[in-house]
Design an enzyme around this catalytic site. Structure first.
Site, mmCIF file in Angstrom:
data_model
loop_
_atom_site.group_PDB
_atom_site.id
_atom_site.type_symbol
_atom_site.label_atom_id
_atom_site.label_comp_id
_atom_site.label_asym_id
_atom_site.label_seq_id
_atom_site.Cartn_x
_atom_site.Cartn_y
_atom_site.Cartn_z
ATOM 1 N N LYS A 54 0.844 -1.209 0.000
ATOM 2 C CA LYS A 54 0.000 0.000 0.000
ATOM 3 C C LYS A 54 0.869 1.245 0.000
ATOM 4 O O LYS A 54 0.636 2.186 -0.759
ATOM 5 C CB LYS A 54 -0.901 0.026 1.245
ATOM 6 N N GLN A 98 -5.089 -1.294 9.715
ATOM 7 C CA GLN A 98 -5.049 -2.634 9.129
ATOM 8 C C GLN A 98 -5.730 -3.637 10.062
ATOM 9 O O GLN A 98 -5.396 -3.735 11.239
ATOM 10 C CB GLN A 98 -3.586 -3.027 8.880
ATOM 11 N N ASP A 121 -11.417 3.093 4.178
ATOM 12 C CA ASP A 121 -11.863 1.701 4.084
ATOM 13 C C ASP A 121 -13.388 1.610 4.033
ATOM 14 O O ASP A 121 -13.937 0.560 3.714
ATOM 15 C CB ASP A 121 -11.371 0.917 5.320
#
Ligand code: NDP
Length: 300
Positions: A54, A98, A121
């Site tokens: 990422k 995460q 997200d």
């Protein structure tokens, strides 16, 4: 009939190129550099690989990348303090914590502490609610990637019969919401669904997000359907040598490709779209925060 293979890798590269283009213009015309902060708690090797990837792709499209690695025994208070700092940091437009978090940390509490407009997200309860009620939301990256691929194949999705197999909060449910928003007739199937083969055979669009290797065979697929295989399953591959493995989807590709009209392979289908859509979401968040026009074709 042999299906068209949907090249997610090439599509993701195109998304990244469009993001990079828009980022360059933002810098030049507005003096703004979009920034993405990724927080990793603990040292799970798979998560580390993912976070590194990422960070690399974020920099490649011209954005600022802020990586925060915290030890596995980080307290909830410390993590919430970092999230609050990132919420307040004007250089940060997207925040991603995460998952999964170590078991002593309350995932819902941490995710809902992220400022909704920086929640790239799309897991914050306010974004989930906005998506469900048709308001402008940050949309989870994997379903957004699937939607982009489907729009590319079909143009308009209006009126199509869509079946989503899987009802998780990160894939199945938001995928179904997005298809509904594009006016599909949507069925959500799951482990308690009766006569799953029959349900799948109704689908003009079939999205598989189950996590069971090659569970859906070709004879569950309606001829000509578009099949989006979200599953990523590692299975033993002794033919490649001792201890070797390979990735397969939730769909049995070899039989499905003979029936479907279009299908995503695994790997190289949905997978690459997820990070590309994370970058697209970061750009969208940046534009919204600054009250600038959103990038075209990169949002839901
Ligand atoms: P979850 O385990 O959270 O959800 C799986 C869903 O599948 C559940 O709703 C479950 O039903 C349903 N299910 C399980 N067994 C069956 C069955 N036999 N018949 C019908 N439905 C069944 O998984 P995720 O949604 O997180 O992920 C799904 C897959 O997608 C995984 O392979 C994952 O690795 C992959 N993935 C890929 C991403 C990418 O970037 N390409 C990103 C995220 C995930 P129930 O609710 O009834 O238990």
């Amino acid at each position: 009939m042999t299906a068209r293979i949907i090249d997610g890798k090439a599509f993701a590269a195109d998304v990244r190129a469009r993001v990079a283009d828009h980022v360059a213009r933002l810098k030049e015309e507005q003096g703004i550099t979009p920034g993405l902060a990724v927080v990793l708690v603990g040292d799970d090797p798979a998560s580390q690989v993912y976070v590194r990837s990422k960070g690399k792709q974020t920099v490649e499209v011209g954005m600022a990348s802020f990586e925060h690695g915290l030890p596995a025994d980080t307290s909830e208070e410390e993590l919430l303090k970092l999230v609050a700092e990132l919420n307040a940091d004007p250089a940060v437009h997207g925040i991603l914590v995460q998952l999964p978090l170590p078991p002593h940390l309350d995932e819902a509490l941490v995710i809902n502490a992220i400022s909704p407009e920086k929640d790239v997200d799309g897991f914050h309860i306010s974004n989930v609610g906005k998506l469900a009620t048709g308001q402008k939301a940050m949309v989870p990256c994997t379903p957004l990637g699937c939607l982009m691929l489907l729009r590319d194949v079909h143009g308009s999705l209006s009126g199509l019969d869509a079946v989503v197999v899987g009802r998780s909060n990160i894939v199945g449910k938001p995928m179904a919401q997005l298809l509904l928003r594009d006016s599909c007739t949507v069925t959500i199937a799951h482990s308690r669904t009766r006569n799953l083969p029959e349900v799948c055979r109704r689908a003009e669009i079939l999205v598989a997000a189950v996590g069971r290797p090659e569970m859906i065979p070709g004879d569950w697929i309606r001829p000509g359907a578009t099949v989006i295989d979200v599953g990523i399953n590692r299975v033993p591959a002794p033919e490649r040598g001792e201890g070797k493995s390979r990735l397969v989807g939730d769909v049995h590709f070899e039989s499905a490709v003979e029936v479907a009209g279009a299908i995503t392979p695994v790997p190289g289908g949905v997978g690459p779209m997820t990070i590309a859509c994370l970058l697209a979401n970061t750009l969208t968040a940046c534009c919204r925060i600054h009250g600038l026009p959103e990038p075209e074709g990169l949002t839901a």
